[in-house]
Design a protein around this motif. Sequence first.
Motif, PDB file in Angstrom:
ATOM      1  N   ASP A 207       0.835  -1.208   0.000  1.00 45.51           N
ATOM      2  CA  ASP A 207       0.000   0.000   0.000  1.00 45.51           C
ATOM      3  C   ASP A 207       0.868   1.256   0.000  1.00 45.51           C
ATOM      4  OD1 ASP A 207      -2.225  -1.625   0.089  1.00 45.51           O
ATOM      5  OD2 ASP A 207      -2.813  -1.077   2.135  1.00 45.51           O
ATOM      6  N   LEU A 208       1.924   1.256   0.807  1.00 44.23           N
ATOM      7  CA  LEU A 208       2.802   2.419   0.886  1.00 44.23           C
ATOM      8  C   LEU A 208       3.630   2.590  -0.386  1.00 44.23           C
ATOM      9  CD1 LEU A 208       3.841   2.195   4.606  1.00 44.23           C
ATOM     10  CD2 LEU A 208       2.563   4.045   3.531  1.00 44.23           C
ATOM     11  N   ALA A 209       3.990   1.499  -1.031  1.00 43.94           N
ATOM     12  CA  ALA A 209       4.725   1.595  -2.296  1.00 43.94           C
ATOM     13  C   ALA A 209       3.860   2.282  -3.341  1.00 43.94           C
ATOM     14  CB  ALA A 209       5.162   0.211  -2.765  1.00 43.94           C
ATOM     15  N   LEU A 210       2.572   1.997  -3.352  1.00 43.45           N
ATOM     16  CA  LEU A 210       1.648   2.647  -4.282  1.00 43.45           C
ATOM     17  C   LEU A 210       1.523   4.136  -3.986  1.00 43.45           C
ATOM     18  CD1 LEU A 210      -1.202  -0.027  -4.529  1.00 43.45           C
ATOM     19  CD2 LEU A 210       0.556   0.499  -6.221  1.00 43.45           C
ATOM     20  N   ASP A 211       1.655   4.516  -2.712  1.00 39.63           N
ATOM     21  CA  ASP A 211       1.576   5.928  -2.309  1.00 39.63           C
ATOM     22  C   ASP A 211       2.883   6.666  -2.570  1.00 39.63           C
ATOM     23  OD1 ASP A 211      -0.982   5.494  -1.470  1.00 39.63           O
ATOM     24  OD2 ASP A 211      -0.511   5.475   0.669  1.00 39.63           O
ATOM     25  N   ASP A 212       3.928   5.936  -2.997  1.00 41.84           N
ATOM     26  CA  ASP A 212       5.231   6.510  -3.310  1.00 41.84           C
ATOM     27  C   ASP A 212       5.807   7.328  -2.156  1.00 41.84           C
ATOM     28  OD1 ASP A 212       7.450   6.873  -4.926  1.00 41.84           O
ATOM     29  OD2 ASP A 212       6.668   8.718  -5.800  1.00 41.84           O
ATOM     30  N   VAL A 213       5.900   6.709  -0.982  1.00 40.28           N
ATOM     31  CA  VAL A 213       6.485   7.385   0.186  1.00 40.28           C
ATOM     32  C   VAL A 213       7.927   6.939   0.428  1.00 40.28           C
ATOM     33  CG1 VAL A 213       4.285   7.779   1.342  1.00 40.28           C
ATOM     34  CG2 VAL A 213       5.560   5.683   1.815  1.00 40.28           C
ATOM     35  N   GLY A 214       8.521   6.301  -0.542  1.00 43.01           N
ATOM     36  CA  GLY A 214       9.920   5.919  -0.407  1.00 43.01           C
ATOM     37  C   GLY A 214      10.146   4.516   0.114  1.00 43.01           C
ATOM     38  N   LEU A 215       9.109   3.686   0.129  1.00 44.09           N
ATOM     39  CA  LEU A 215       9.273   2.322   0.631  1.00 44.09           C
ATOM     40  C   LEU A 215       9.175   1.267  -0.462  1.00 44.09           C
ATOM     41  CD1 LEU A 215       7.328   2.401   4.025  1.00 44.09           C
ATOM     42  CD2 LEU A 215       9.780   2.422   3.651  1.00 44.09           C
ATOM     43  N   ALA A 216       9.167   1.696  -1.715  1.00 45.51           N
ATOM     44  CA  ALA A 216       9.093   0.729  -2.809  1.00 45.51           C
ATOM     45  C   ALA A 216      10.258  -0.241  -2.690  1.00 45.51           C
ATOM     46  CB  ALA A 216       9.120   1.442  -4.149  1.00 45.51           C
ATOM     47  N   GLY A 217       9.965  -1.512  -2.777  1.00 44.94           N
ATOM     48  CA  GLY A 217      10.988  -2.542  -2.702  1.00 44.94           C
ATOM     49  C   GLY A 217      11.460  -2.887  -1.298  1.00 44.94           C
ATOM     50  N   THR A 218      10.891  -2.240  -0.285  1.00 39.99           N
ATOM     51  CA  THR A 218      11.286  -2.530   1.097  1.00 39.99           C
ATOM     52  C   THR A 218      10.773  -3.906   1.486  1.00 39.99           C
ATOM     53  OG1 THR A 218      11.253  -0.210   1.705  1.00 39.99           O
ATOM     54  CG2 THR A 218      11.091  -1.791   3.504  1.00 39.99           C
ATOM     55  N   GLY A 219      11.640  -4.693   2.081  1.00 41.19           N
ATOM     56  CA  GLY A 219      11.268  -6.017   2.561  1.00 41.19           C
ATOM     57  C   GLY A 219      11.358  -6.076   4.071  1.00 41.19           C
ATOM     58  N   PHE A 220      11.236  -7.264   4.584  1.00 43.04           N
ATOM     59  CA  PHE A 220      11.342  -7.476   6.023  1.00 43.04           C
ATOM     60  C   PHE A 220      11.845  -8.880   6.272  1.00 43.04           C
ATOM     61  CE2 PHE A 220       7.064  -8.775   4.879  1.00 43.04           C
ATOM     62  CZ  PHE A 220       6.894  -9.961   5.553  1.00 43.04           C
ATOM     63  N   THR A 221      12.289  -9.105   7.483  1.00 44.29           N
ATOM     64  CA  THR A 221      12.715 -10.442   7.876  1.00 44.29           C
ATOM     65  C   THR A 221      11.850 -10.908   9.040  1.00 44.29           C
ATOM     66  OG1 THR A 221      14.382  -9.563   9.380  1.00 44.29           O
ATOM     67  CG2 THR A 221      15.110 -10.104   7.158  1.00 44.29           C
ATOM     68  N   THR A 222      11.770 -12.201   9.177  1.00 47.53           N
ATOM     69  CA  THR A 222      11.090 -12.800  10.315  1.00 47.53           C
ATOM     70  C   THR A 222      12.138 -13.572  11.100  1.00 47.53           C
ATOM     71  OG1 THR A 222       9.029 -13.000   9.072  1.00 47.53           O
ATOM     72  CG2 THR A 222       9.247 -14.363  11.050  1.00 47.53           C
ATOM     73  N   ARG A 223      12.177 -13.326  12.400  1.00 47.98           N
ATOM     74  CA  ARG A 223      13.188 -13.975  13.258  1.00 47.98           C
ATOM     75  C   ARG A 223      12.485 -14.686  14.400  1.00 47.98           C
ATOM     76  NH1 ARG A 223      16.615 -11.392  17.515  1.00 47.98           N
ATOM     77  NH2 ARG A 223      15.836  -9.417  16.732  1.00 47.98           N
ATOM     78  N   VAL A 224      12.892 -15.911  14.668  1.00 46.94           N
ATOM     79  CA  VAL A 224      12.349 -16.695  15.772  1.00 46.94           C
ATOM     80  C   VAL A 224      13.149 -16.383  17.039  1.00 46.94           C
ATOM     81  CG1 VAL A 224      11.912 -19.015  16.663  1.00 46.94           C
ATOM     82  CG2 VAL A 224      11.545 -18.520  14.228  1.00 46.94           C
ATOM     83  N   VAL A 225      12.447 -16.026  18.095  1.00 50.52           N
ATOM     84  CA  VAL A 225      13.054 -15.754  19.399  1.00 50.52           C
ATOM     85  C   VAL A 225      12.954 -17.038  20.206  1.00 50.52           C
ATOM     86  CG1 VAL A 225      12.899 -14.374  21.498  1.00 50.52           C
ATOM     87  CG2 VAL A 225      12.462 -13.315  19.282  1.00 50.52           C
ATOM     88  N   GLY A 226      14.114 -17.585  20.563  1.00 52.18           N
ATOM     89  CA  GLY A 226      14.128 -18.908  21.158  1.00 52.18           C
ATOM     90  C   GLY A 226      14.220 -18.985  22.668  1.00 52.18           C
TER      91      GLY A 226
END
Length: 113
Positions: free
Chosen positions: A27-46
Amino acid sequence: MEIEILVVPDCPHQQLAESRLREALDDLALDDVGLAGTGFTTRVVGGQLEAERSGFTGSPTFLVDGRDPFAEPGVPPSLACRVYRTPGGLAGVPEVGQLVKVLRAAVDTGGGV
């Protein structure tokens, strides 16, 4: 911007958290706020020590540049399920609109929340 989702092993809300975050970023990429192509990671807390180091107050926890935008004062680090206050009531994951709001705020302030 660095975005992470922290979860406990076999978190029942992991897939929904990832799906909603992906939708918010789209949604933010469509609004062109500078987050196009931004990803994320998922980390397991053990373990509890890792939870304390990460500021993990339940699964899932969203971190934007190392900060929890949904943090509530006085909530200790915990390897439990997390509950979020949403417009629709208490839920295991924030709504897409809430994620959009915190990500937009992070962009507007130059990172962090």
